[in-house]
Scaffold this motif. Structure first.
Motif, short mmCIF file in Angstrom:
data_model
loop_
_atom_site.label_atom_id
_atom_site.label_comp_id
_atom_site.label_asym_id
_atom_site.label_seq_id
_atom_site.Cartn_x
_atom_site.Cartn_y
_atom_site.Cartn_z
N MET A 73 -10.08 1.51 -2.29
CA MET A 73 -9.05 0.88 -1.47
C MET A 73 -7.83 1.81 -1.41
O MET A 73 -7.32 2.25 -2.43
CB MET A 73 -8.66 -0.46 -2.10
CG MET A 73 -7.54 -1.15 -1.40
SD MET A 73 -7.23 -2.74 -2.20
CE MET A 73 -5.73 -3.15 -1.40
N PRO A 74 -7.35 2.12 -0.21
CA PRO A 74 -6.19 3.01 -0.10
C PRO A 74 -4.92 2.35 -0.62
O PRO A 74 -4.75 1.14 -0.52
CB PRO A 74 -6.09 3.29 1.40
CG PRO A 74 -7.00 2.34 2.08
CD PRO A 74 -7.90 1.74 1.07
N HIS A 75 -4.06 3.19 -1.19
CA HIS A 75 -2.78 2.70 -1.72
C HIS A 75 -1.61 3.18 -0.88
O HIS A 75 -0.46 3.02 -1.27
CB HIS A 75 -2.59 3.17 -3.17
CG HIS A 75 -3.59 2.58 -4.10
ND1 HIS A 75 -3.64 1.25 -4.40
CD2 HIS A 75 -4.60 3.15 -4.79
CE1 HIS A 75 -4.63 1.01 -5.24
NE2 HIS A 75 -5.23 2.16 -5.49
N LEU A 76 -1.92 3.77 0.29
CA LEU A 76 -0.88 4.26 1.17
C LEU A 76 -1.43 4.25 2.58
O LEU A 76 -2.59 4.61 2.81
CB LEU A 76 -0.51 5.69 0.76
CG LEU A 76 0.61 6.31 1.56
CD1 LEU A 76 1.66 6.84 0.61
CD2 LEU A 76 0.09 7.44 2.40
N THR A 77 -0.62 3.80 3.53
CA THR A 77 -1.03 3.87 4.93
C THR A 77 -0.03 4.73 5.68
O THR A 77 1.15 4.82 5.31
CB THR A 77 -1.10 2.47 5.58
OG1 THR A 77 0.17 1.84 5.47
CG2 THR A 77 -2.16 1.60 4.92
N CYS A 78 -0.52 5.39 6.71
CA CYS A 78 0.32 6.28 7.51
C CYS A 78 0.11 5.94 8.98
O CYS A 78 -1.03 5.81 9.44
CB CYS A 78 -0.07 7.74 7.23
SG CYS A 78 0.80 8.95 8.25
N ALA B 116 -0.18 13.30 -0.22
CA ALA B 116 -0.31 14.70 0.22
C ALA B 116 -1.05 14.78 1.55
O ALA B 116 -0.63 15.51 2.46
CB ALA B 116 -1.01 15.52 -0.85
N LEU B 117 -2.14 14.03 1.68
CA LEU B 117 -2.90 14.03 2.93
C LEU B 117 -2.08 13.46 4.09
O LEU B 117 -2.11 13.99 5.21
CB LEU B 117 -4.19 13.24 2.77
CG LEU B 117 -5.24 13.87 1.85
CD1 LEU B 117 -6.39 12.89 1.61
CD2 LEU B 117 -5.76 15.17 2.42
#
Length: 104
Positions: free
Chosen positions: A1-6, A34-35
């Motif tokens: 599960m991602p912990h950051l959205t962009c 970083a990504l």
């Protein structure tokens, strides 16, 4: 599960931290950050907004993820005194400075 959205909209990149309750930065979130920043740099974004998806912005890094533990909240890591620079007067094996003769 991602912990950051962009997301990028109208030249504004929005990064949302979503690792409740405290949004601590651990290895996965650091990689995702970083990504997201690499993606943002390659885009036409002219500004970056970082916000939290929960009431707390971020409590900082997760020290457990870094392999360290704390035994006391007041304990600090040992400090190493700075080493004197070679040739400085504080160094016991320092040589005397050469006289300034003004010649070049």
């Amino acid at each position: 599960m991602p912990h950051l959205t962009c997301s990028i909209d109208d030249g504004i990149a929005t990064l949302v931290l979503s690792h409740p309750p405290q949004n601590r930065v651990h290895a996965q979130m650091a990689t995702e950050l970083a990504l997201a920043l690499e993606t943002t740099c390659r885009s036409r974004a002219r500004a970056v907004l970082v916000r939290a998806g929960s009431p707390d912005f971020s409590f900082g890094g997760g020290i457990v993820d870094r392999g360290r533990t704390r035994t006391s909240p007041n304990r600090r890591p040992p400090q190493t005194p700075p080493r004197p620079r070679p040739g400085s007067r504080a160094s016991p094996d320092a040589e005397a400075p050469a006289p300034n003769t003004g010649a070049r």
